[in-house]
Design a protein around this motif. Sequence first.
Motif, PDB file in Angstrom:
ATOM      1  N   LEU A   1       0.846  -1.202   0.000  1.00  0.00           N
ATOM      2  CA  LEU A   1       0.000   0.000   0.000  1.00  0.00           C
ATOM      3  C   LEU A   1       0.880   1.251   0.000  1.00  0.00           C
ATOM      4  O   LEU A   1       0.628   2.194  -0.745  1.00  0.00           O
ATOM      5  N   ASP A   2       1.917   1.240   0.829  1.00  0.00           N
ATOM      6  CA  ASP A   2       2.817   2.396   0.904  1.00  0.00           C
ATOM      7  C   ASP A   2       3.488   2.661  -0.442  1.00  0.00           C
ATOM      8  O   ASP A   2       3.582   3.797  -0.889  1.00  0.00           O
ATOM      9  N   ILE A   3       3.934   1.582  -1.077  1.00  0.00           N
ATOM     10  CA  ILE A   3       4.637   1.746  -2.347  1.00  0.00           C
ATOM     11  C   ILE A   3       3.690   2.297  -3.414  1.00  0.00           C
ATOM     12  O   ILE A   3       4.024   3.217  -4.156  1.00  0.00           O
ATOM     13  N   LEU A   4       2.448   1.755  -3.451  1.00  0.00           N
ATOM     14  CA  LEU A   4       1.505   2.194  -4.486  1.00  0.00           C
ATOM     15  C   LEU A   4       0.965   3.590  -4.200  1.00  0.00           C
ATOM     16  O   LEU A   4       0.416   4.243  -5.085  1.00  0.00           O
ATOM     17  N   ALA A   5       1.108   4.060  -2.960  1.00  0.00           N
ATOM     18  CA  ALA A   5       0.652   5.410  -2.638  1.00  0.00           C
ATOM     19  C   ALA A   5       1.465   6.458  -3.391  1.00  0.00           C
ATOM     20  O   ALA A   5       1.024   7.586  -3.573  1.00  0.00           O
ATOM     21  N   THR A   6       2.648   6.085  -3.867  1.00  0.00           N
ATOM     22  CA  THR A   6       3.438   7.048  -4.637  1.00  0.00           C
ATOM     23  C   THR A   6       2.979   7.104  -6.094  1.00  0.00           C
ATOM     24  O   THR A   6       3.439   7.945  -6.854  1.00  0.00           O
ATOM     25  N   GLY A   7       2.063   6.207  -6.479  1.00  0.00           N
ATOM     26  CA  GLY A   7       1.569   6.228  -7.848  1.00  0.00           C
ATOM     27  C   GLY A   7       1.475   4.811  -8.379  1.00  0.00           C
ATOM     28  O   GLY A   7       2.001   3.886  -7.762  1.00  0.00           O
ATOM     29  N   PRO A   8       0.798   4.612  -9.525  1.00  0.00           N
ATOM     30  CA  PRO A   8       0.667   3.269 -10.101  1.00  0.00           C
ATOM     31  C   PRO A   8       2.046   2.715 -10.452  1.00  0.00           C
ATOM     32  O   PRO A   8       2.941   3.470 -10.804  1.00  0.00           O
ATOM     33  N   LEU A   9       2.187   1.404 -10.339  1.00  0.00           N
ATOM     34  CA  LEU A   9       3.473   0.786 -10.639  1.00  0.00           C
ATOM     35  C   LEU A   9       3.293  -0.446 -11.513  1.00  0.00           C
ATOM     36  O   LEU A   9       2.312  -1.177 -11.386  1.00  0.00           O
ATOM     37  N   ALA A  10       4.277  -0.674 -12.375  1.00  0.00           N
ATOM     38  CA  ALA A  10       4.280  -1.858 -13.223  1.00  0.00           C
ATOM     39  C   ALA A  10       4.811  -3.053 -12.433  1.00  0.00           C
ATOM     40  O   ALA A  10       5.578  -2.879 -11.486  1.00  0.00           O
ATOM     41  N   ALA A  11       4.400  -4.244 -12.871  1.00  0.00           N
ATOM     42  CA  ALA A  11       4.825  -5.464 -12.176  1.00  0.00           C
ATOM     43  C   ALA A  11       6.344  -5.545 -12.088  1.00  0.00           C
ATOM     44  O   ALA A  11       6.893  -5.873 -11.038  1.00  0.00           O
ATOM     45  N   GLY A  12       7.019  -5.207 -13.169  1.00  0.00           N
ATOM     46  CA  GLY A  12       8.478  -5.278 -13.186  1.00  0.00           C
ATOM     47  C   GLY A  12       9.099  -4.369 -12.139  1.00  0.00           C
ATOM     48  O   GLY A  12      10.108  -4.689 -11.526  1.00  0.00           O
ATOM     49  N   GLU A  13       8.473  -3.219 -11.932  1.00  0.00           N
ATOM     50  CA  GLU A  13       8.991  -2.288 -10.939  1.00  0.00           C
ATOM     51  C   GLU A  13       8.710  -2.798  -9.531  1.00  0.00           C
ATOM     52  O   GLU A  13       9.547  -2.690  -8.629  1.00  0.00           O
ATOM     53  N   LEU A  14       7.514  -3.369  -9.348  1.00  0.00           N
ATOM     54  CA  LEU A  14       7.187  -3.934  -8.031  1.00  0.00           C
ATOM     55  C   LEU A  14       8.162  -5.047  -7.664  1.00  0.00           C
ATOM     56  O   LEU A  14       8.571  -5.168  -6.515  1.00  0.00           O
TER      57      LEU A  14
END
Length: 722
Positions: free
Chosen positions: A141-154
């Motif tokens: 949740l914290d990571i996605l709060a900075t904006g949408p992310l691609a699977a590769g980045e996750l």
Amino acid sequence: MPAVLRIALPVPLPTLFDYLPPAAGECRAGSRVLVPFGRHKMVGIVVATEVEASVGGSRLKRVLRLLDDTPLLDPELMKTLAWAADYWLGAPGEAYANALPLALREDKPLPATGEEIWTLTIAGQSARDANSRRGSSKLLLDILATGPLAAGELDVHLPSWRAAARRLAGAGLIERGERIAAFDHHLVAPWPLTEEQQHAVTDITASLGSFQPFLLDGVTGSGKTEVYLALIEQVLAQGKQALLLVPEIGLAPQTMRRLRERLGVAIEVLHSNLAEGDRARAWLRARSGEAKVILGTRSAVFTPLPHAGIIIVDEEHDGAYKQQDGFRYHARDLALLRARALSVPVLLGSATPSLESLANVEAGRYRSLHLRARPGAIRPPQVQIIDMRAQRLEHGLSPALLSAVGDTVARGEQVLVFRNRRGYAPVLLCHSCGWHAECPRCEHPMTLHAARRQLICHHCDYQTRVPETCPTCNAPDLKPQGQGTERLEEALVAQFPHVPVLRIDRETTRRRYAFEQLLEGLRADAPAILVGTQMLAKGHDLPNLTLVTIVGVDEGLLSVDFRASERLAQLVVQVAGRAGRARKPGRVLLQTHHPEHPLLRGLLAQGYAAAAKELLTERRLSQLPPYSHQVLLRAEAHQRPHVDTFLAEAYAALNADQLQIAGPMPAPMPLRAGRYRGQLLIEAPSRGLLHAALRPWQRLLAAMPSARRVRWSLDVDPIDLY
Ligand code: ADP
Ligand code: ZN
Ligand code: ZN
């Protein structure tokens, strides 16, 4: 003679192969084709069409099938790869194979390039505000709060994210979508650039649209990455692509975070840890022009860039850019070839530039830019030498060093103890008879790994259990000699039982992402001691790290390798740069038995630039690279006469006019993993001379019957002679 196709096949031979065109489809250069080869089928790349066959028509086979209607490799890449194969004297087929992700070297349709993107929902935002989740769910949740992310980045941020994503998506807190062109981020505004940074940006911006190499020479923390960011912004504003190379993937997460916080576009990450499908998709998105910013390690230098704007090579001095097997290219040098072919500027950045790049500045081929100040930090770290002679050492650590470590952790700050050797001790010795544990396959001392109770050969990975008594005299008197990171860890734990001690080396970071996770636990403002190898020398930001101690650089001072001094200077400066990255002042202690060594003295008194200048002068006087050019022929075999015969014939076949030849001789490590190793070192004052002599020679070598009984390779501009 019929007109045929000339095709590169992934085999280690310095030739291309002729085939008749397929029954259907129009083959163009850069397209993949399926061909019969011996009893197998192989995927090859069309290099040229309508050429005159070099063998008789009756022996020609026909291409089975054309795989790409539109060529997969564009003319620029085809041209650069041909150049590269020629320059590094590689097998052309292996050069082309390097350029393609594994999944694209197979007879399969291209994967779809759509990519999963994960976004926080409004419910997810509330859940995060309410702090209702724990563990990896909370992290996601914290990571996605900075904006949408691609699977590769996750993957890079949170390796275990898939399980958490399933839970959160089930609860409607996050959702999956397709790639969107640009994200609506909370973008972080850039710092106002310092005068030096602004100067660098202006200068390079003026070269956009044409080929020009730059060397950005700036101490760690001087703001090189900010310069990269400002340039990439300019390039994006022109609708063009930027390629940023880093020496190893451990450095990517921090850089990626900064890129996406600032640029608000998706960052494609390309490195060898990536799942093959993801790698192929990222490569294809770069090829379609959809990917604007590509961040990657060595092999990412082959990324197609149809709308190229700039190529940046960070930490350009790093040896990881040189591939050490198969096609032995250097990604920094290949980046230069590509930038020239693409008519874009190429920016090499480093706090400790390679002597090669400094010589190129000197010769006027590169423009040099400097960042001398550190905008963030108060002042550069203070470096001191500890003379270890006649000191009572505690597992190799001097009293002065231990007391400095004690003071630092008592203040609540962190310490880095750097030692470039993993394991417990590099030698296990019998005190009664002098026997020492040696690898039977390499005749080299084996490293003691105490926790695993193993002796391991660091050259070939041969392992045995630690004997209880001496195998020669039976005395129970086996003593570890010297210190590796494991022993230092043990000593530091004993000395500082209340402070967490973290060991970071190849052993403790074997699992994927273990490195990131170990460092993740450190961000807190608490004391800690890190013990580690050169993995730690790389650019990680550890704001609470204020003391760096360097233990055991003496091997580097005594080495016979002509590059050892350069490498040692770079290592010391890079490791020292870890100290005092934030507002707190940093301190560096260097423990040595050779406090008067001119290299150390020079480095401490005048810094890297002066030391490098000195080293360059030495290289010029002794006519060593970069003032001469080398190619190394290596050969190895289970039987020594095979190596000797091959090298003797190779030597005899060489037209030695104007070349300097050393050997044939045994390699510095004459036996490795049970194979005898020999080499022939060829030098010339100019590259042109060297290549002119070696091109025909390479073909002779491949045809020699004695070559079939050895493994051999040519290494152009070798960085290691081992
Ligand atoms: P390098 O890449 O040379 O190690 P960075 O670009 O990471 O340096 O910068 C080091 C630190 O200084 C970072 O925390 C960065 O945010 C900060 N910094 C860089 N440029 C500026 C600037 N112009 N003003 C203020 N802080 C800066
Ligand atoms: Zn003994
Ligand atoms: Zn071995």
